[in-house]
Design an enzyme around this catalytic site. Structure first.
Site: not given
Ligand code: NHR
Ligand code: GAR
Length: 213
Positions: A111, A113, A140, A149
Site C-alpha cells: 500500500n 500511504h 510510505s 497502516d
Molecule cells: N486494510 C488492511 N487490513 N490493512 C491496511 O493497512 C490497509 C487496508 C486497506 C486499505 C489503505 C489505507 C491508507 O493508506 C489501506 C490499508 C482506507 C481507510 C478507511 O478508513 C483507511 C486507511 C486506508 C484506506 N476507509 C473507509 C472504510 O470504512 C472508507 C473511506 C471511503 O470510502 O472514502 O473502509 O490510508
Molecule cells: C494518494 O495520495 C494515496 O496515497 C492516498 O490517496 C491518494 C490517491 O491518489 N491513499 C489513501 O489515502 C489510502 N487511504 P491517486 O488516486 O491519484 O493515486
C-alpha cells in the site's frame, strides 16, 4: 531474450495518479513488472480511464453491491485471482480490508500511504500533519498487515511543511514523492530484492539483505 515480467494487479478507488505512475514505469522495456489488471471499488472513476487508455483490463467490484465487508472482499479475491498476480498494489484504494483478504495475499500486498508512518495512519493525513505542527510530512510504501497502516515499511519519502501550506498544497507536494517511491518499491519486489524478517515481535523489510529503512 526478455525475462518474464511479474504480473501485478492494482486496486484503486479514484483519480489514479499513482496508478498512472505505475503504468508509465511499466512502459519502460527494462521494467520487471507488468500491470495485468486494474480493479476499482467505485464505478466511473478517472483511474479506470487511465487503465483503458493503456489497454489494461479493468474490473469494478462495487462495495455498495455487497451486504458486508466479508462478501465484498470475497468478490475482490475472486476478481484479482483471475489474473494470478505475483503482487497486489493498493494505489489510493479506500476500503479497509478484512483479515481473510490480507492473509490470502500475505507478503504480496503493498500500500502507498500519504504520511510518514507510524505517524498519521488512517484518513485525512495532510490536515492532521498541519494541525500537529509537524515540520515534515511524506509518504510510505508498506506491506499490508491486518492492523491498518501498520505493516512493515519498504520505503518512505519526506517533504518539508512550508509556511502557508494547506492540506491541498501539502498533498500535492507529497503526491509527487508518492509517484517516485511506489514504482520503485514495485520494482524491488519484482526483482526479488525484498524480504520480511521477524525479530521477535517486530517485522522489518530487508532490501538486498540490509534493513530497507
Ligand atoms: N486494510 C488492511 N487490513 N490493512 C491496511 O493497512 C490497509 C487496508 C486497506 C486499505 C489503505 C489505507 C491508507 O493508506 C489501506 C490499508 C482506507 C481507510 C478507511 O478508513 C483507511 C486507511 C486506508 C484506506 N476507509 C473507509 C472504510 O470504512 C472508507 C473511506 C471511503 O470510502 O472514502 O473502509 O490510508
Ligand atoms: C494518494 O495520495 C494515496 O496515497 C492516498 O490517496 C491518494 C490517491 O491518489 N491513499 C489513501 O489515502 C489510502 N487511504 P491517486 O488516486 O491519484 O493515486
Amino acid at each position: 531474450m526478455s525475462k518474464e515480467k511479474l504480473p501485478v494487479v492494482v486496486l484503486i478507488s479514484g483519480r489514479g495518479s499513482n496508478l498512472q505512475a505505475i503504468i508509465d514505469d511499466a512502459e519502460n522495456a527494462d521494467c520487471p513488472f507488468e500491470v495485468s489488471a486494474v480493479i476499482s471499488n467505485r464505478p466511473g472513476v478517472a483511474g479506470l480511464e487511465r487503465a483503458q487508455r493503456a489497454n489494461i483490463s479493468t474490473r469494478i467490484v462495487d462495495h455498495k453491491s455487497h451486504a458486508n465487508r466479508e462478501s465484498f472482499d470475497a468478490a475482490l479475491i475472486e476478481n484479482i485471482d483471475a489474473y494470478q498476480p505475483g503482487l497486489v498494489v493498493l494505489a489510493g484504494f479506500m476500503r479497509v480490508l478484512t483479515a481473510d483478504f490480507v492473509k490470502h495475499y500475505e507478503e504480496r500486498l503493498i500500500n502507498i500511504h500519504p504520511s510518514l508512518l507510524p505517524e498519521f495512519p488512517g484518513l485525512d493525513t495532510h490536515q492532521r500533519a498541519i494541525d500537529s505542527g509537524a515540520r515534515e510530512h511524506g509518504a510510505s510504501v508498506h506491506f499490508v498487515s491486518c492492523a491498518l497502516d501498520s505493516g512493515p515499511l519498504i520505503v518512505q519519502a519526506r517533504v518539508p511543511l512550508e509556511t502557508g501550506d494547506d492540506a491541498e498544497t501539502l498533498a500535492a507536494r507529497v503526491l509527487e514523492q508518492e509517484h517516485r517511491i511506489l514504482p520503485r518499491a514495485i520494482r524491488w519486489f519484482a526483482e526479488g530484492r525484498l524480504a520480511i524478517e521477524s525479530d521477535g515481535e517486530a517485522e522489518r523489510v530487508m532490501l538486498d539483505g540490509n534493513p530497507a529503512l
